[in-house]
Design an enzyme around this catalytic site. Sequence first.
Site, mmCIF file in Angstrom:
data_model
loop_
_atom_site.group_PDB
_atom_site.id
_atom_site.type_symbol
_atom_site.label_atom_id
_atom_site.label_comp_id
_atom_site.label_asym_id
_atom_site.label_seq_id
_atom_site.Cartn_x
_atom_site.Cartn_y
_atom_site.Cartn_z
ATOM 1 N N PRO A 1 0.783 -1.233 0.000
ATOM 2 C CA PRO A 1 0.000 0.000 0.000
ATOM 3 C C PRO A 1 0.820 1.291 0.000
ATOM 4 O O PRO A 1 1.854 1.384 0.656
ATOM 5 C CB PRO A 1 -0.815 -0.103 1.299
ATOM 6 C CG PRO A 1 -0.090 -1.075 2.147
ATOM 7 C CD PRO A 1 0.542 -2.048 1.194
ATOM 8 N N ASN A 2 0.313 2.228 -0.757
ATOM 9 C CA ASN A 2 0.826 3.602 -0.854
ATOM 10 C C ASN A 2 2.119 3.723 -1.666
ATOM 11 O O ASN A 2 2.588 4.831 -1.902
ATOM 12 C CB ASN A 2 1.008 4.236 0.547
ATOM 13 C CG ASN A 2 -0.298 4.285 1.302
ATOM 14 O OD1 ASN A 2 -1.271 4.823 0.789
ATOM 15 N ND2 ASN A 2 -0.353 3.699 2.489
ATOM 16 N N ARG B 1 5.080 11.089 -2.390
ATOM 17 C CA ARG B 1 4.772 10.723 -1.008
ATOM 18 C C ARG B 1 6.000 10.903 -0.109
ATOM 19 O O ARG B 1 7.033 10.287 -0.359
ATOM 20 C CB ARG B 1 4.361 9.246 -0.998
ATOM 21 C CG ARG B 1 4.219 8.651 0.369
ATOM 22 C CD ARG B 1 4.131 7.133 0.304
ATOM 23 N NE ARG B 1 3.928 6.611 1.634
ATOM 24 C CZ ARG B 1 4.244 5.396 2.019
ATOM 25 N NH1 ARG B 1 4.769 4.537 1.160
ATOM 26 N NH2 ARG B 1 4.041 5.020 3.258
ATOM 27 N N TYR C 1 11.225 8.891 1.289
ATOM 28 C CA TYR C 1 11.253 7.891 0.207
ATOM 29 C C TYR C 1 11.930 8.373 -1.077
ATOM 30 O O TYR C 1 12.130 7.579 -1.998
ATOM 31 C CB TYR C 1 9.826 7.420 -0.102
ATOM 32 C CG TYR C 1 9.168 6.767 1.100
ATOM 33 C CD1 TYR C 1 9.692 5.594 1.631
ATOM 34 C CD2 TYR C 1 8.055 7.329 1.713
ATOM 35 C CE1 TYR C 1 9.113 5.004 2.751
ATOM 36 C CE2 TYR C 1 7.463 6.746 2.822
ATOM 37 C CZ TYR C 1 8.003 5.580 3.334
ATOM 38 O OH TYR C 1 7.436 4.992 4.433
ATOM 39 N N ASN D 1 7.994 -5.796 -0.952
ATOM 40 C CA ASN D 1 7.927 -4.632 -0.061
ATOM 41 C C ASN D 1 6.465 -4.537 0.342
ATOM 42 O O ASN D 1 5.637 -3.984 -0.394
ATOM 43 C CB ASN D 1 8.384 -3.359 -0.775
ATOM 44 C CG ASN D 1 8.380 -2.155 0.163
ATOM 45 O OD1 ASN D 1 7.870 -2.241 1.276
ATOM 46 N ND2 ASN D 1 8.941 -1.044 -0.293
ATOM 47 N N ALA E 1 3.225 -0.877 4.721
ATOM 48 C CA ALA E 1 2.681 -0.862 6.090
ATOM 49 C C ALA E 1 2.204 -2.242 6.549
ATOM 50 O O ALA E 1 2.239 -2.542 7.751
ATOM 51 C CB ALA E 1 1.543 0.144 6.177
ATOM 52 N N ASP F 1 1.754 -15.701 6.981
ATOM 53 C CA ASP F 1 1.311 -17.087 6.773
ATOM 54 C C ASP F 1 1.398 -17.491 5.299
ATOM 55 O O ASP F 1 1.736 -18.638 4.989
ATOM 56 C CB ASP F 1 -0.130 -17.276 7.271
ATOM 57 C CG ASP F 1 -0.218 -17.273 8.795
ATOM 58 O OD1 ASP F 1 0.832 -17.233 9.468
ATOM 59 O OD2 ASP F 1 -1.360 -17.296 9.312
ATOM 60 N N GLU G 1 12.730 -9.701 1.574
ATOM 61 C CA GLU G 1 11.992 -8.523 2.026
ATOM 62 C C GLU G 1 12.817 -7.285 1.711
ATOM 63 O O GLU G 1 14.017 -7.248 1.981
ATOM 64 C CB GLU G 1 11.776 -8.648 3.543
ATOM 65 C CG GLU G 1 11.094 -7.445 4.170
ATOM 66 C CD GLU G 1 10.933 -7.590 5.689
ATOM 67 O OE1 GLU G 1 11.371 -8.619 6.261
ATOM 68 O OE2 GLU G 1 10.384 -6.656 6.301
ATOM 69 N N HIS H 1 12.781 -2.824 1.828
ATOM 70 C CA HIS H 1 12.178 -1.534 2.177
ATOM 71 C C HIS H 1 13.084 -0.431 1.685
ATOM 72 O O HIS H 1 14.315 -0.547 1.779
ATOM 73 C CB HIS H 1 12.003 -1.387 3.694
ATOM 74 C CG HIS H 1 11.131 -2.437 4.273
ATOM 75 N ND1 HIS H 1 9.758 -2.409 4.173
ATOM 76 C CD2 HIS H 1 11.443 -3.587 4.913
ATOM 77 C CE1 HIS H 1 9.264 -3.496 4.745
ATOM 78 N NE2 HIS H 1 10.265 -4.234 5.197
ATOM 79 N N SER I 1 13.213 2.661 3.009
ATOM 80 C CA SER I 1 13.757 3.355 4.187
ATOM 81 C C SER I 1 14.332 2.346 5.175
ATOM 82 O O SER I 1 14.045 1.146 5.092
ATOM 83 C CB SER I 1 12.638 4.170 4.851
ATOM 84 O OG SER I 1 11.623 3.304 5.329
ATOM 85 N N ARG J 1 13.385 4.301 12.273
ATOM 86 C CA ARG J 1 12.144 5.078 12.263
ATOM 87 C C ARG J 1 11.316 4.761 13.526
ATOM 88 O O ARG J 1 11.861 4.302 14.518
ATOM 89 C CB ARG J 1 11.383 4.800 10.957
ATOM 90 C CG ARG J 1 12.208 5.207 9.724
ATOM 91 C CD ARG J 1 11.451 4.995 8.437
ATOM 92 N NE ARG J 1 10.237 5.824 8.396
ATOM 93 C CZ ARG J 1 9.271 5.673 7.492
ATOM 94 N NH1 ARG J 1 9.394 4.735 6.554
ATOM 95 N NH2 ARG J 1 8.201 6.445 7.526
ATOM 96 N N ARG K 1 7.506 0.444 13.460
ATOM 97 C CA ARG K 1 8.053 -0.104 12.216
ATOM 98 C C ARG K 1 9.194 -1.092 12.463
ATOM 99 O O ARG K 1 9.754 -1.663 11.534
ATOM 100 C CB ARG K 1 8.566 1.026 11.309
ATOM 101 C CG ARG K 1 7.475 1.948 10.834
ATOM 102 C CD ARG K 1 8.020 2.968 9.834
ATOM 103 N NE ARG K 1 7.167 4.145 9.815
ATOM 104 C CZ ARG K 1 6.070 4.281 9.068
ATOM 105 N NH1 ARG K 1 5.704 3.337 8.241
ATOM 106 N NH2 ARG K 1 5.334 5.382 9.119
HETATM 107 C C1 DQA Z 1 8.339 0.947 3.609
HETATM 108 C C2 DQA Z 1 8.463 1.144 5.122
HETATM 109 C C3 DQA Z 1 7.130 0.927 5.813
HETATM 110 O O1 DQA Z 1 7.271 1.115 7.216
HETATM 111 C C4 DQA Z 1 6.103 1.916 5.291
HETATM 112 O O2 DQA Z 1 4.837 1.670 5.870
HETATM 113 C C5 DQA Z 1 6.022 1.951 3.819
HETATM 114 C C6 DQA Z 1 7.253 1.831 3.030
HETATM 115 C C7 DQA Z 1 9.649 1.276 2.871
HETATM 116 O O3 DQA Z 1 9.792 0.862 1.726
HETATM 117 O O4 DQA Z 1 10.519 1.958 3.425
HETATM 118 O O5 DQA Z 1 4.961 2.180 3.254
HETATM 119 O O6 DQA Z 1 8.030 -0.409 3.358
#
Ligand code: DQA
Length: 152
Positions: free
Chosen positions: A15-16, A23, A28, A79, A82, A92, A103, A105, A107, A112, A116
């Site tokens: 998401p986002n 954003r 980011y 990624n 959230a 799961d 995984e 990310h 950031s 942070r 997180r």
């Molecule tokens: C994120 C880090 C997460 O905590 C955050 O909710 C995101 C982006 C990152 O790529 O740094 O939406 O996954």
Amino acid sequence: MSDNKNNLIYILNGPNLNLLGTREVDIYGETTLADLQEISSAKASECGYACDFRQTNTEGELVDWIQEGGRSAAGIIINAAAYTHTSVAIHDAIAAIDVPVIEVHLSNIFAREDYRHHSFVSDVSAGVICGFGANGYKLAVTALADLLQQGS
Ligand code: DQA
């Protein structure tokens, strides 16, 4: 190489992340999701892989894609944004599949807010890359390609 499970990796974004570029640019950066797709595809093709790059704002869709990746891809980079910090369902789904998951990310989630610092993805992943911005996606592709070569 033909486009089959053996040379296909899924890169799944939560998401986002569709808002990247506008954003919270201080966190980011200005790289857009389309830029990330281009960077990842270029690195994947250098490593001999095709990539299926997707984004959704919906938790269930991510779960469906993880399950699909388990059947159709050699490995997955995720990624979960959230949902990383909230989703037992994503944990799961990853635990239920047999292909390696990395995984990523943008950031450094450990530098942070406290909420997180916990990830439901990490303990079912082969490894975690965070804090390197867009470069993290390249690192993740390289790491996954290396893992897959070792396993083959
Ligand atoms: C994120 C880090 C997460 O905590 C955050 O909710 C995101 C982006 C990152 O790529 O740094 O939406 O996954």
